[in-house]
Design an enzyme around this catalytic site. Structure first.
Site, PDB file in Angstrom:
ATOM      1  CG  ASP A  58      -0.364  -0.427   2.642  1.00  0.00           C
ATOM      2  OD1 ASP A  58       0.678  -0.662   2.528  1.00  0.00           O
ATOM      3  OD2 ASP A  58      -1.118  -0.644   3.528  1.00  0.00           O
TER       4      ASP A  58
ATOM      5  CD  GLU B 211      -7.362  -5.903   9.677  1.00  0.00           C
ATOM      6  OE1 GLU B 211      -8.047  -4.944   9.206  1.00  0.00           O
ATOM      7  OE2 GLU B 211      -6.294  -6.067   9.864  1.00  0.00           O
TER       8      GLU B 211
HETATM    9  C1  DMJ Z   1      -1.432   2.942   9.707  1.00  0.00           C
HETATM   10  O1  DMJ Z   1      -0.387   2.709  10.674  1.00  0.00           O
HETATM   11  C2  DMJ Z   1      -0.802   3.479   8.622  1.00  0.00           C
HETATM   12  O2  DMJ Z   1      -1.902   4.155   7.897  1.00  0.00           O
HETATM   13  C3  DMJ Z   1      -0.194   2.346   7.858  1.00  0.00           C
HETATM   14  O3  DMJ Z   1       0.222   2.664   6.348  1.00  0.00           O
HETATM   15  C4  DMJ Z   1      -0.889   1.391   7.628  1.00  0.00           C
HETATM   16  N1  DMJ Z   1      -2.153   1.235   8.101  1.00  0.00           N
HETATM   17  C5  DMJ Z   1      -2.205   1.739   9.641  1.00  0.00           C
HETATM   18  C6  DMJ Z   1      -3.595   1.702   9.900  1.00  0.00           C
HETATM   19  O4  DMJ Z   1      -4.278   0.982   9.485  1.00  0.00           O
END
Ligand code: DMJ
Length: 912
Positions: A294, A388
């Site tokens: 992501d 999730e």
């Molecule tokens: C956060 O700590 C950040 O946004 C990270 O990039 C991935 N997601 C978590 C929260 O879901």
């Protein structure tokens, strides 16, 4: 609306070789300009209503932050069910998720800039002083490099950015002298040894005190890391370099990004989920936009915005093309294989991908952003939260929800881009659900299972760093925020970095292979900064018109064949046959199967995918035959249904999914292990008996309490410290004999969840619980009597916690004593209900292992929808009937599965 931005214009008018500062500013401007453009569509929300919602967000933040500060600080996180701090080493390990905890008051640091956004300047000043006074960054603890970077380094830098802004304004923080920045620099240097690999990709973990190499470090043997872990450093590291002048940080982060770019799969332009940090080989070759990847994509685009380096935009656009070609299957985003990108790697999606519509807004690709966001919203409406993981037909695949902020983030960006008040209504729903289902007396608790509504003793720091920021900003007007948010960029943890950093310390060497990208293609800018006037030329209903066809995608119909339908329609070809649609009786399907693997490479790919899906579907259905978890909800004062505990079901007794829930006061049985005739039948008569696990079969306990007149039973684990947070839940098996004589419902609680009930008995004596398959809405009458107030709530929660050592149990033999005495002298199959020591028929079955629980919801059946609607109508007409009035259409669900199973059986007969 930004006047400066308004004068500039953007989209196709962005100069192709624009100075990066202009691009950064206009990109930020594009996110806000549509708000005032909006003239029609969903009913606008009044300023009063928005203010009311904004105030609600502030109150919720106070409840979360206040309880953390009062009951957990200086610990890293709050445990909202037991109302205490989570200190690593003092709680059972939860595995990787604990690597975010470095004994550095994580939640406080992660909350710093949220305080300023929420206009709590005084509290911010206070918090900064606490960080400077209390936080130690030199602990002998192994932490995740990624999490420490985004939460702690990002938190310190966000705090610093707003501290200097406030100082400049002249009222607050006048004493501040870059102390947070100094801490950030100290932390930055602590993370640098992680980059000591030939590839330049960082090790995933580091010991804050001993680094990587030293024997005491207890880390440094890892070979793999996730792509996001290695590719989500540039914003924080570059900001640190530019704030301090120490160029090394930005150089290291750039090197890691360069390596990932070199290693992209050249024909698909996709990256895998995990990579070997020494060889650069892809370890996991599946590719999506969610977990594991992501924020790598997010940081490429945002690095371009913050640093103005064209190569980052070029890379982002190349990946984005690939994502839209292979992964985007509107409205779904489905993982594929990097080498065979037409082949789906999964039949489910994870919740982390909910950030992607927000990124698409920044990119300027609004249509797919609206589509995916709408699909996600439909899933949320079904389950109150985004599970999730959920399947392509929107069943729950992994039922947990740790209060993730990604969907709120995308909602905020979509509202900024479209100005459509629909997104304000979405935000309002998020607020309502958080208060209704996640709010507990001592904060907000993660959802252990969105289907049962049960809680987990966990409130992650990102909930304060991100959720409240995005929700508050969604409803805020410009004048509600004490600084100009458009001057900042959000990191992945929603920390704020000033865009002016782009003009400082530019001496840092840029990407060494930039020659490859110096000639930029015009199309790279086509959608980088869309002018919303162009996006919505004459159609203020633009966003609504995109959402409309997706309105019922989850609720009203099973989206079978939705994948690539659009594509197929366009080309006139039929969509490929999917495993879940396969009917062995359908001659057309059989014909397609025969062709697979024979006629062409496309057919072969379809064939491979089909077989892979069959395997996944089959194992999923095996799991679905297991019983799902149940809920124990404490409904008496002062809980009123706000605390929901995850419980294991029994393979005998009343099936709570088929019958109405059972509600009653609890009483401890005597003997507490329930292994012989009860000596206190008058105490358990008409009540739900509490029994301790151990020393005899579960069924025997059930019979003994039933004979004493109990209406239900809760078996509490005798293994002190066990918790559903750390141990997989299981079903209580029968005794291998006929258990039809057991009529009462029986549920199992691990020791930690059980002690929440035992503590409540100590404190309040009369404790009433509801045993069900799904938590019920809180009792509105009682809720009205006691409005949630963080002071009252935390007080009562604290009372429970603090008094737990003082008062004896209502029962003569306390569970604690009994627990100490409960170890059997010898283990024999007949007397133990431990799986290891009993025959297969008596074994505990374990459906929830690996967290890959599957759904019992029958989202796709018409009957389900009818019943659901019926139940909703009943509730609407009588707001006080929420306890126990919901219809559970389990028969229709089972019928749906049976159909699928029959199809499989037939397929097997056909020897496929
Ligand atoms: C956060 O700590 C950040 O946004 C990270 O990039 C991935 N997601 C978590 C929260 O879901």
């Amino acid at each position: 609306m930004s006047e400066a931005g308004g004068g500039r214009g953007c989209g196709s008018s962005v100069p192709q070789r624009a100075p990066w500062s202009l691009v950064a500013a206009t990109a930020a401007f594009c996110l806000v300009s549509a708000t005032s453009v909006w003239t029609a569509g969903a009913a606008p929300m009044s300023r009063e209503e928005r203010q009311k919602l904004g105030n609600q967000v502030l109150e919720m933040f106070d409840h979360a932050y206040g309880n953390y500060m009062e009951h957990a600080y200086p610990a890293d996180e709050l445990m909202p069910l037991t109302c205490r701090g989570r200190v690593r080493g003092q709680e059972p390990s939860r595995g990787d998720v604990d690597d975010a905890l470095g004994k550095f008051s994580l939640t406080l640091i992660d909350s710093l800039d949220t305080l300023v956004v929420l206009n709590k300047t005084k509290e911010f000043e206070d918090a900064v002083r606490k960080v400077l006074r209390d936080v130690n960054l030199d602990n002998d603890v192994v932490v995740s490099v990624f999490e420490t970077n985004i939460r702690v380094l990002g938190g310190l830098l966000g705090g610093h950015s707003l501290a200097i802004m406030l100082k400049e304004k002249g009222e607050y923080m006048q004493w501040y002298n870059d102390e947070l920045l100094q801490m950030a620099k100290q932390l930055g240097y602590k993370l640098l040894p992680a980059f000591n690999t030939t590839s330049g990709l960082p090790y995933p973990r580091i010991n804050l005190k001993f680094g990587i190499r030293k024997p005491e470090a207890r880390t440094g043997t890892e070979t793999d890391t996730c792509t996001a872990c290695a590719g989500t450093l540039i914003l924080e590291f570059a900001a640190l370099s530019r704030f301090t002048g120490a160029t090394i940080f930005e150089e290291y982060a750039r090197k890691a990004l360069d390596f990932l770019w070199e290693k992209r799969q050249r024909s698909s332009n996709l990256v895998g989920v995990t990579i070997n940090i020494h060889t650069g080989d892809w370890v996991r070759k599946d590719s999506g936009v969610g977990a594991g990847i992501d924020s790598y994509y997010e940081y490429l685009l945002k690095a371009y915005v913050l640093l103005g380096d064209d190569s980052f935009l070029e890379r982002f656009n190349t990946h984005y093309d690939a994502i839209m070609r292979y992964i985007s299957q509107p409205p779904l985003l489905l993982d594929v294989h990097i080498h065979k990108p037409m082949l789906n790697a999964r039949t489910w999606m994870d919740a982390l991908l909910a950030f992607f519509p927000g990124l698409q807004v920044l990119k300027g690709d609004i249509r797919p952003a609206i589509e995916t966001h709408e699909m996600l919203y439909q899933v949320i409406k079904k389950h109150n939260f985004l599970p999730e993981a959920f399947t392509t037909d929107f069943r729950v695949h992994w039922a947990q929800h740790p209060l993730r902020p990604e969907f709120a983030e995308s909602t905020y960006f979509l509202y900024k881009a479209t100005g459509d008040p629909y997104y304000l209504e979405v935000g309002k729903t998020l607020i309502e659900n958080l208060n209704k289902y996640a709010r507990v007396p001592c904060g907000f608790a993660a959802m252990k299972d969105v289907r049962t509504g049960s809680h987990e003793d966990r409130m992650d720091s990102f909930f304060l760093a991100e959720m409240f920021k995005y929700l508050y900003l969604l409803f805020a007007d410009k004048e509600d925020i004490i600084f100009d948010i458009e001057d900042y960029i959000f990191t992945t943890e929603a920390h704020l970095l000033p865009l002016w950093l782009s003009t400082t310390n530019q001496s840092i060497s840029k990407k060494n292979t930039t020659s490859e990208y110096t000639e930029l293609d015009d199309s790279n800018f086509d959608w980088t900064c869309p002018n919303t006037q162009i996006l919505f030329p004459n159609d203020p209903l633009y966003a609504q018109s995109i959402r409309e066809p997706l309105k019922n995608v989850v609720d009203k119909s099973c989206p079978r064949g939705i994948i690539r339908v659009e594509e197929s329609f366009r080309s006139g070809a039929k969509p490929p046959l999917r495993a879940r649609d396969f009917m062995a009786t359908n001659p057309e399907h059989l014909e397609i199967l025969k062709k697979m693997g024979a006629a062409s490479s496309i057919d072969a790919e379809d064939g491979l995918r089909f077989m892979q899906e069959m395997i996944e579907l089959s194992s999923q259905q095996q799991k679905e035959q297991q019983l799902p978890p149940r809920a124990v909800q404490i409904v008496s004062h002062p809980f009123f249904g706000r605390v929901v505990l995850t419980a294991g079901p029994a393979q005998f007794g009343l099936d709570l999914s088929k019958h109405k829930e059972t509600r009653g006061f609890v009483a401890s049985s005597k003997p507490y292990n329930g292994c012989s005739e009860l000596t206190n039948p008058e105490a358990v008569m008409g009540k739900i008996a509490l029994i301790q696990r151990g020393q005899c079969m579960f069924a025997e306990k059930a019979r003994n309490i039933q004979n004493a007149g109990a209406i239900g039973g809760i078996v509490i684990d005798d293994n002190e410290g066990s918790s559903s947070d750390t141990a997989p839940l299981f079903q209580m098996a029968g005794d291998g004999k006929d258990t039809d004589d057991i009529k009462i419902p029986m549920l199992f609680l691990f020791s930690k969840e059980g002690s929440i009930i035992l503590d409540a008995i100590r404190e309040y004596e009369e404790v009433e619980v509801l045993l069900s398959d799904k938590a019920k809405d809180r009792d509105p009458e009682m809720e009205n009597e006691e409005q949630p107030s963080s002071e009252n709530d935390s007080q009562s929660a604290e009372q429970i916690t603090s008094s737990s050592q003082e008062v004896d149990l209502v029962d003569q033999e306390s569970p604690e004593e009994s627990s100490l005495n409960s170890q059997p002298e010898s283990l024999s199959p007949a007397d133990m209900d431990n799986a290891a020591s009993v025959s297969p028929s008596e074994q505990i079955s374990n459906p929830m292992e690996n967290h890959e629980t599957t759904s019992l919801d029958g989202e796709c059946t018409d009957l389900d929808n009818q019943l659901q609607e019926q139940s909703e109508t009943e509730e609407d007409s009588n707001p006080n009937v929420s306890w126990g009035k919901k219809v559970q259409p389990i028969d229709s669900i089972l019928a749906d599965w049976n159909e699928d199973i029959e199809a499989f059986e037939m397929m097997e007969k056909d020897e496929l």
